[in-house]
Enzyme design. Sequence first.
Site, short mmCIF file in Angstrom:
data_model
loop_
_atom_site.label_atom_id
_atom_site.label_comp_id
_atom_site.label_asym_id
_atom_site.label_seq_id
_atom_site.Cartn_x
_atom_site.Cartn_y
_atom_site.Cartn_z
N CYS A 2 0.95 -0.89 0.33
CA CYS A 2 -0.10 -0.32 0.00
C CYS A 2 0.88 1.51 -0.19
CB CYS A 2 -1.06 0.39 1.96
SG CYS A 2 -2.47 -1.60 1.97
N ARG A 27 1.17 1.81 -6.23
CA ARG A 27 1.14 0.33 -5.27
C ARG A 27 0.48 0.91 -4.48
NH1 ARG A 27 6.14 1.63 -2.10
NH2 ARG A 27 5.31 0.18 -0.05
N TRP A 78 -3.98 -1.57 -1.74
CA TRP A 78 -3.95 -2.95 -1.93
C TRP A 78 -4.14 -3.94 -0.87
CZ3 TRP A 78 -3.70 -4.15 -6.85
CH2 TRP A 78 -3.10 -5.79 -7.18
N ASN A 104 1.43 0.55 5.95
CA ASN A 104 1.77 -0.27 4.61
C ASN A 104 2.51 -1.72 5.44
OD1 ASN A 104 2.46 -1.11 2.60
ND2 ASN A 104 4.60 -0.43 2.85
N GLY A 105 2.00 -3.36 5.27
CA GLY A 105 2.34 -4.13 5.63
C GLY A 105 1.37 -5.48 6.07
N GLU A 471 9.37 -21.34 -18.17
CA GLU A 471 9.12 -19.73 -17.90
C GLU A 471 10.18 -18.91 -18.17
OE1 GLU A 471 6.77 -18.42 -16.52
OE2 GLU A 471 7.21 -16.73 -15.58
N LYS A 475 9.78 -15.99 -20.18
CA LYS A 475 9.92 -14.20 -20.76
C LYS A 475 11.19 -14.05 -21.72
CE LYS A 475 7.88 -14.00 -18.06
NZ LYS A 475 6.79 -14.52 -16.47
N GLU A 478 8.96 -13.26 -24.46
CA GLU A 478 7.54 -11.93 -23.82
C GLU A 478 8.05 -10.60 -24.19
OE1 GLU A 478 6.42 -12.62 -20.71
OE2 GLU A 478 4.36 -10.94 -21.12
N HIS A 494 14.69 -36.11 -29.39
CA HIS A 494 12.93 -36.27 -30.55
C HIS A 494 12.65 -35.11 -30.89
CE1 HIS A 494 12.91 -39.45 -27.81
NE2 HIS A 494 13.22 -39.08 -26.81
N LYS A 593 -1.71 -7.11 -19.39
CA LYS A 593 -1.67 -7.83 -18.19
C LYS A 593 -2.43 -8.38 -17.84
CE LYS A 593 0.99 -7.88 -14.46
NZ LYS A 593 1.59 -8.27 -14.32
O1 M6R Z 1 -3.65 -13.14 -13.95
P1 M6R Z 1 -2.83 -14.59 -14.57
O2 M6R Z 1 -2.53 -15.24 -13.68
O3 M6R Z 1 -4.53 -14.87 -14.28
O4 M6R Z 1 -2.14 -14.09 -15.58
C1 M6R Z 1 -1.98 -15.03 -16.74
C2 M6R Z 1 -1.00 -15.18 -17.76
O5 M6R Z 1 -1.47 -14.42 -18.18
C3 M6R Z 1 0.48 -14.23 -17.49
O6 M6R Z 1 1.22 -15.20 -16.21
C4 M6R Z 1 0.68 -13.74 -18.14
O7 M6R Z 1 1.85 -15.20 -19.04
C5 M6R Z 1 2.27 -13.19 -18.15
N1 M6R Z 1 2.16 -12.05 -18.50
C6 M6R Z 1 3.55 -13.67 -18.59
O8 M6R Z 1 4.69 -13.11 -18.33
#
Ligand code: M6R
Length: 598
Positions: A2, A27, A78, A104-105, A471, A475, A478, A494, A593
């Site tokens: 927060c 925040r 938050w 905050n915390g 993952e 990253k 993306e 394979h 997002k």
């Molecule tokens: O809000 P969510 O965790 O459900 O979102 C899922 C994906 O859209 C999210 O993890 C996306 O793959 C990320 N931007 C990856 O960095």
Amino acid sequence: MCGIVGYVGERNAAPIIVEGLKCLEYRGYDSFGLAVADGTATDGGGKLTVVKKQGRISDAGSDVSLACGNIGIGHTRWATHGVPSDVNAHPHTDCTGDIAVVHNGIIENYAELKKTLIAEGHVFKSETDTEVIAHLLEKFRNAAAEKGLSGIEKVDFAVKNLMDTLEGSFALLILIRGFNGLIAIKRFSPLVLGIGDDELFASSDMTPILEHTQKILFLEDNDYAYLMPDGIRLFGYPSAKTVERDVKTVDWDVESAKKGGYEYFMEKEIFEQPAVFVNSFRQKIDDGAVSVLKKASSITVVACGSSYHAGLIFRYLMEKYCKIPVRVEIASEFLNFTTAKGTVVIAVTQSGETADTLAALRHAKANGCPVFAVTNVLGSSVTRIADYVLYTRAGPEISVAATKSFIAQCAVLLRIVSIIGKGIFEKELFEIYPVLEETLLFDPADASAVCKDAENIFYVGRGVYYPISLEGALKMKEITYIHAEGCAAGELKHGPFSLLTPKTPVVAVCTKDDAYPVMISNIKEMKARGAPVIAIGSGGDADLKEIADIFIPLPRSKNICEVISATIILQMIAYNTAVLLGRDVDKPRNLAKSVTVI
Ligand code: M6R
């Protein structure tokens, strides 16, 4: 996470607090509030006005014009304990309405404290952890009065006892009706002070302060301060002795201050991860939820993107250490499948709003399965579908790429493994903080220099490092727009082997776990096809160092801690490569997002 802000001076505090909170909205922004006191009164007199509401501070309008006075505190929230609502918004007050607190915390022992305070006759209005602070201060001030203390001695007594009692993390700003100043306390949550001409400021970060003064005092953990019209009195806990802290002149602009001096939010969020992991792992899981999980004959995880990878990590650990079968399904595919009654279904979603994940969870619920949500957003849609909700404690994540929210998901899912596995990993993960701090010292320059010129990159691992490779690849693609593919190391031969050339770097995660000998053979096979290998391995592994083109040693720690460290290293390589390529790191093209459409 927060944001809190405070002001003491000759001007009307409310407009300064409102503008300050706008700077801190990154925040958290589900509700806001402020308390303003008339600082001219002496002990027992004066006026304290509180205004608080669900919604964003930018929508506050005329609500705050009621608050008049030259000492004030404010909060933008938050939610962590209690859904976003008017009553759960800060400031929180005691029974008399004379004490107002913004926080905050997380107060880890709030449930026990609340029970005791209620038994002693205190009346609570909200579901928050913060409200206990206001009531504790009321209790300790009453105790001080019974001892014959008054004025500053009464405040000293209450603050000292408060700090003795609270467990967890807190940055606090406190107003007490009739106390001609405000109280600032810091323990494991950020809090800085600003020193202007005849006025003082306090805030979670310096962004709200910079427009008024560049003179910033950084409080240390367990510092507490009284911000009075004639200056700051600063003390250390538990000694209660005066302490000196340097006042620095900061010439940052507001935007770089919001990012804490980091170039992008993603970098800032990566660096928040030691605290995020610990806060997410250490929380207590509701007994009802634990008993449902313990009885599960099988578990199915539904999720998308990074959250799906967190689910896969959970699968490896749960199956290995708890012997419970776990299925992990991409949420958008889940409607094609059936789920046996008695299977516990867990939706993992940072936002709590991903349409495919919500649809999958509804489908599971309609099939009669007990449904759980692991999410970062209190009150989000998934929390209204789930029977049980476990929260990650990542705070708002601004960058589109999931970093700290992913680490927080791993922490909560590991907590489940630890509980079902009768305490397995608990000690190691309670003590992971310094390991993750050391991980962040890694310099990704060499690895990024190789990656930035590649058109394709492979990420490989075995066991739990397979989802971590997925993952790492996600990253990289993306935020850099380089094609990156995660593979189970044993699968490369394979098919994907035909793609390996001296121009296709392979990032191999190969720690000294059960799969180590066979991973070493796999890496040699890749090298034999000419691929440059960037190997992430256990600290001190001379053999791996010898084979790899670039060897990245993890801090020496237990295997389970290496899983988290390796993930952070992959995030840092992707981030640094994107910066080298001049990408818009926080807002990669074509992505949002939160994906709220199917
Ligand atoms: O809000 P969510 O965790 O459900 O979102 C899922 C994906 O859209 C999210 O993890 C996306 O793959 C990320 N931007 C990856 O960095």
